[in-house]
Design an enzyme around this catalytic site. Structure first.
Site, PDB file in Angstrom:
ATOM      1  N   LYS A 175      37.488  43.707  45.200  1.00 46.17           N
ATOM      2  CA  LYS A 175      36.493  44.608  45.665  1.00 46.17           C
ATOM      3  C   LYS A 175      35.975  45.495  44.515  1.00 46.17           C
ATOM      4  O   LYS A 175      36.511  45.739  43.346  1.00 46.17           O
ATOM      5  CB  LYS A 175      37.049  45.306  46.904  1.00 46.17           C
ATOM      6  CG  LYS A 175      37.487  44.190  47.984  1.00 46.17           C
ATOM      7  CD  LYS A 175      36.429  43.670  48.587  1.00 46.17           C
ATOM      8  CE  LYS A 175      36.543  42.562  49.688  1.00 46.17           C
ATOM      9  NZ  LYS A 175      37.379  42.469  50.645  1.00 46.17           N
TER      10      LYS A 175
HETATM   11  C1  LIG Z   1      38.265  41.748  51.839  1.00 46.49           C
HETATM   12  C2  LIG Z   1      37.426  41.624  53.286  1.00 46.49           C
HETATM   13  C3  LIG Z   1      38.165  42.242  54.294  1.00 46.49           C
HETATM   14  C4  LIG Z   1      39.788  42.548  54.145  1.00 46.49           C
HETATM   15  O1  LIG Z   1      40.384  43.268  53.120  1.00 46.49           O
HETATM   16  P1  LIG Z   1      41.776  43.551  52.958  1.00 46.49           P
HETATM   17  O2  LIG Z   1      41.745  44.755  52.165  1.00 46.49           O
HETATM   18  O3  LIG Z   1      42.074  42.247  52.090  1.00 46.49           O
HETATM   19  O4  LIG Z   1      42.471  43.713  54.318  1.00 46.49           O
HETATM   20  C5  LIG Z   1      37.726  42.479  55.466  1.00 46.49           C
HETATM   21  N1  LIG Z   1      36.375  42.340  55.398  1.00 46.49           N
HETATM   22  C6  LIG Z   1      35.626  41.783  54.661  1.00 46.49           C
HETATM   23  C7  LIG Z   1      34.090  41.465  55.131  1.00 46.49           C
HETATM   24  C8  LIG Z   1      35.991  41.650  53.489  1.00 46.49           C
HETATM   25  O5  LIG Z   1      35.442  40.960  52.329  1.00 46.49           O
END
Ligand SMILES: *Cc1c(COP(=O)(O)O)cnc(C)c1O
Length: 391
Positions: free
Chosen positions: A189
């Site tokens: 991210k």
């Molecule tokens: C990465 C992601 C998540 C989950 O995030 P985590 O921190 O891994 O729990 C939720 N929603 C979307 C759209 C994502 O891309």
């Protein structure tokens, strides 16, 4: 004639932007003797809340955890319904299933790939308890329209903002605009703590409740209990979860947060370079953007006009790989996956836009550590594949 540059090393689809700032912050924590939830987490929460304009920020170990806590806070129960999009990652709907509640999918807009507000209105029933939009790729969903619907039906809005740091909706940062906003700091991210997440809310009652549920339902956290400021006494108020962020992660988060502007500017630059280079290729549809929003550019999502290409989407990705470029697909809509397909008897055509757009989507590498040469090699590879295989 353009001669595509040949990469000598593979360009991964995503890489974190980590340097001495993270190493120094994390080693400071390691030397301090306090490695789990403590002062760095509090510092990160305060800095993040300020950065996104939220009253409260509760640091947790994932965005999934943040969304679970938000749905717990609103009192979601078995048989309830939450309206969301099928064009997302597993986490968005699984947190609804944790409660034996039903994710009610509504289709997305073909241009933005974000949830369609007019379809939300039509999907509301007496069992609807919340609306859970996703800001896909980092482009904000239609929050004004979504909030107007939520308001008229007295429903809370929980934003899955896993892609949306730092995004702006009509000038305001995503983070303080809804009842809850949930961010992800997963490795790929735009801000990473390895694993991590943040729950933002403007309600002190909800913030306190989520903070307690994030650590076993205990009324005081360990930091206060085991230091001179606290005492040995605590109370279990509810059977909570183990969702707390560690100081190690928070230290990394603080270092990442201080680089927000630079990292965003670089992703914006990459997006501009790509869109400029691809603008004249009829085989490609460029990602949607809106002048009244700030796109975080977590993802650069191309759509292939397959009637103008002799190859499939899968072959396009394979050809990128042969040229040393990592690519991906975001997302396989949830209703196509066996669990949701079988549980709710979905057909691909139940959400035709999500299905159709997924089938022609490709995500290209877009991260601040990419060099100018990396950007050029992606452009060269894409243009080369299109020129060889166009109709
Ligand atoms: C990465 C992601 C998540 C989950 O995030 P985590 O921190 O891994 O729990 C939720 N929603 C979307 C759209 C994502 O891309």
């Amino acid at each position: 004639m353009m001669i595509p540059s040949v990469r000598t090393s593979f360009l991964p689809f995503a890489l974190p932007d980590i340097d001495d700032a993270e190493l120094n912050e994390v080693s400071e924590v390691l030397r301090s003797g306090w490695v789990t939830t403590g002062p760095k987490v509090r510092q990160f929460e305060a800095a993040f809340a300020a950065a996104v304009g939220a009253e409260h920020a509760v640091a947790v170990n994932s965005c999934t955890a943040a969304m679970h806590l938000a749905l717990h806070a609103i009192g979601l129960r078995r048989g309830d319904e939450v309206i969301t999009t099928p064009y997302t990652f597993a986490a968005t709907a699984e947190v609804i299933r944790y409660f034996d509640a039903r994710p009610v999918f509504v289709d997305v807009d073909a241009a933005s790939l974000n949830i369609r507000p007019d379809l939300i209105e039509a999907a509301i029933t007496p069992r609807t308890r919340a609306i859970l939009p996703v800001h896909i790729a980092g482009l904000p969903a239609d929050l004004d329209e979504i909030q107007a619907i939520a308001c008229s039906h007295d429903l809370p809005v929980i934003e899955d903002a896993a892609h949306a740091f730092p995004s702006r909706y009509k000038g305001q940062m995503i983070g303080g605009l809804s009842d809850f906003t949930c961010f992800s700091f997963y490795a790929t991210k735009t801000l990473t703590t390895g694993e991590g997440g943040m729950l933002c809310t403007n309600s002190s009652r909800w913030a306190e409740q989520c903070r307690i549920m994030a650590l076993h339902g205990i009324s005081k956290d360990a930091w206060k209990r085991y230091t001179a400021e606290g005492s040995w006494y605590y109370e279990i108020l509810a059977p909570g979860y183990k969702y707390n962020m560690t100081d190690l992660s928070a230290a990394m988060g603080l270092a990442q947060l201080s680089k927000t502007e630079r990292m965003l500017r670089r992703r914006q630059e990459i997006a501009r370079c790509y869109s400029l280079a691809f603008a004249d290729l009829p085989a490609l549809q460029l990602p949607h953007d809106r002048p009244d929003c700030q796109h975080s550019w977590h993802l650069y999502t191309l759509r292939l006009n397959l009637d103008r290409l002799r190859i499939s989407r899968a072959m396009f990705i394979e050809e990128l790989k042969q040229r040393g470029i990592g690519a991906s697909v975001h997302f396989i809509p949830l209703h196509l996956h066996p669990y949701y397909r079988e549980t709710y008897s979905y057909q691909p055509e139940d959400f035709p836009v999500a299905h159709r757009e997924y089938a022609r989507e490709i995500s290209l590498p877009i991260y601040s550590r990419m060099s100018d040469g990396d950007i050029q090699s992606v452009i060269d590879a894409v243009c080369d594949i299109v020129s060889i295989h166009r109709i």
